[in-house]
Design a protein around this motif. Structure first.
Motif, PDB file in Angstrom:
ATOM      1  N   GLU A   6       3.670  -5.133   9.443  1.00  0.00           N
ATOM      2  CA  GLU A   6       2.536  -4.509  10.116  1.00  0.00           C
ATOM      3  C   GLU A   6       3.003  -3.758  11.368  1.00  0.00           C
ATOM      4  OE1 GLU A   6       1.104  -8.697   8.805  1.00  0.00           O
ATOM      5  OE2 GLU A   6       2.873  -7.777   9.748  1.00  0.00           O
ATOM      6  N   ARG A  19      -5.344   2.193  14.490  1.00  0.00           N
ATOM      7  CA  ARG A  19      -5.045   2.170  13.056  1.00  0.00           C
ATOM      8  C   ARG A  19      -3.804   1.324  12.847  1.00  0.00           C
ATOM      9  NH1 ARG A  19      -3.410   6.810   8.634  1.00  0.00           N
ATOM     10  NH2 ARG A  19      -1.424   6.742   9.771  1.00  0.00           N
ATOM     11  N   SER A  21      -0.981  -0.310  10.252  1.00  0.00           N
ATOM     12  CA  SER A  21      -0.287  -0.004   9.006  1.00  0.00           C
ATOM     13  C   SER A  21       0.379  -1.258   8.482  1.00  0.00           C
ATOM     14  CB  SER A  21       0.780   1.072   9.230  1.00  0.00           C
ATOM     15  OG  SER A  21       0.218   2.270   9.699  1.00  0.00           O
ATOM     16  N   CYS A  22       0.458  -1.338   7.181  1.00  0.00           N
ATOM     17  CA  CYS A  22       1.165  -2.434   6.512  1.00  0.00           C
ATOM     18  C   CYS A  22       2.088  -1.789   5.486  1.00  0.00           C
ATOM     19  CB  CYS A  22       0.182  -3.382   5.847  1.00  0.00           C
ATOM     20  SG  CYS A  22       0.962  -4.642   4.805  1.00  0.00           S
ATOM     21  N   ALA A  23       3.362  -1.724   5.829  1.00  0.00           N
ATOM     22  CA  ALA A  23       4.339  -1.097   4.947  1.00  0.00           C
ATOM     23  C   ALA A  23       4.991  -2.152   4.066  1.00  0.00           C
ATOM     24  CB  ALA A  23       5.400  -0.373   5.772  1.00  0.00           C
ATOM     25  N   ARG A  70      -5.280   2.988   1.265  1.00  0.00           N
ATOM     26  CA  ARG A  70      -3.948   2.752   0.725  1.00  0.00           C
ATOM     27  C   ARG A  70      -3.314   4.082   0.354  1.00  0.00           C
ATOM     28  NH1 ARG A  70      -4.581  -2.593  -3.059  1.00  0.00           N
ATOM     29  NH2 ARG A  70      -2.348  -2.218  -3.330  1.00  0.00           N
ATOM     30  N   THR A  76       1.990   1.811   1.328  1.00  0.00           N
ATOM     31  CA  THR A  76       1.460   1.382   2.622  1.00  0.00           C
ATOM     32  C   THR A  76      -0.052   1.236   2.568  1.00  0.00           C
ATOM     33  OG1 THR A  76       3.271   2.464   3.824  1.00  0.00           O
ATOM     34  CG2 THR A  76       1.278   1.986   5.085  1.00  0.00           C
ATOM     35  N   TYR A  78      -3.519   0.693   5.145  1.00  0.00           N
ATOM     36  CA  TYR A  78      -3.938   0.941   6.522  1.00  0.00           C
ATOM     37  C   TYR A  78      -5.247   0.209   6.816  1.00  0.00           C
ATOM     38  CZ  TYR A  78      -0.691   4.810   5.956  1.00  0.00           C
ATOM     39  OH  TYR A  78       0.430   5.567   5.711  1.00  0.00           O
ATOM     40  N   GLN A  80      -8.136   1.117   9.521  1.00  0.00           N
ATOM     41  CA  GLN A  80      -8.692   1.925  10.595  1.00  0.00           C
ATOM     42  C   GLN A  80      -9.786   1.123  11.275  1.00  0.00           C
ATOM     43  OE1 GLN A  80      -7.839   5.111  11.743  1.00  0.00           O
ATOM     44  NE2 GLN A  80      -9.287   4.617  13.397  1.00  0.00           N
TER      45      GLN A  80
END
Length: 122
Positions: A6, A19, A21-23, A70, A76, A78, A80
């Motif tokens: 994250e 925002r 992110s989860c990569a 997504r 990834t 997201y 928001q």
């Protein structure tokens, strides 16, 4: 194995936006169900929202303010977050699983990120 990382947390004033992110790495997660959870100070981990790529669900506390998306090309997910409130302050985690539908049950997810801190000041 899937690794989830994250990013995007930080300090924001009430009413602001962030925002997250989860990569994902290790495997393509486009067919995985993914979820966002959070754990505030002195609280239990709670479901924020989740997506299986077709359906997206949200906790009542964030409906209308938070949006999950997504990007399969980037592997990834997201989150928001708009109209943030002090009660949204928490460590936010993303989670994923190969099996099942969207779920608010944290125990049903196989993979977890390390979390990112979100602090909303009043």
């Amino acid at each position: 194995q899937v690794q989830l990382v994250e990013s995007g947390g930080g300090l924001v004033q009430a009413g602001g936006s962030l925002r997250l992110s989860c990569a994902a790495s290790g495997r393509t997660v486009s067919n995985y169900r993914m979820g966002w959870f959070r754990q505030g100070p002195g609280k239990e981990r709670e479901f924020v929202g989740g997506s299986n790529g077709i359906r997206t669900d949200y906790a009542d506390s964030v409906k209308g303010r938070f949006t999950i998306s997504r990007d399969n090309a980037k592997n990834t997910m997201y989150l928001q977050m708009n109209s943030l409130k002090p009660e949204d302050t928490a460590v936010y985690y993303c989670a994923g699983s190969r099996f099942g539908g969207v779920s608010a049950n944290a125990g049903s997810y196989e993979y977890w990120g390390q979390g990112t801190q979100v602090t909303v000041s009043s």
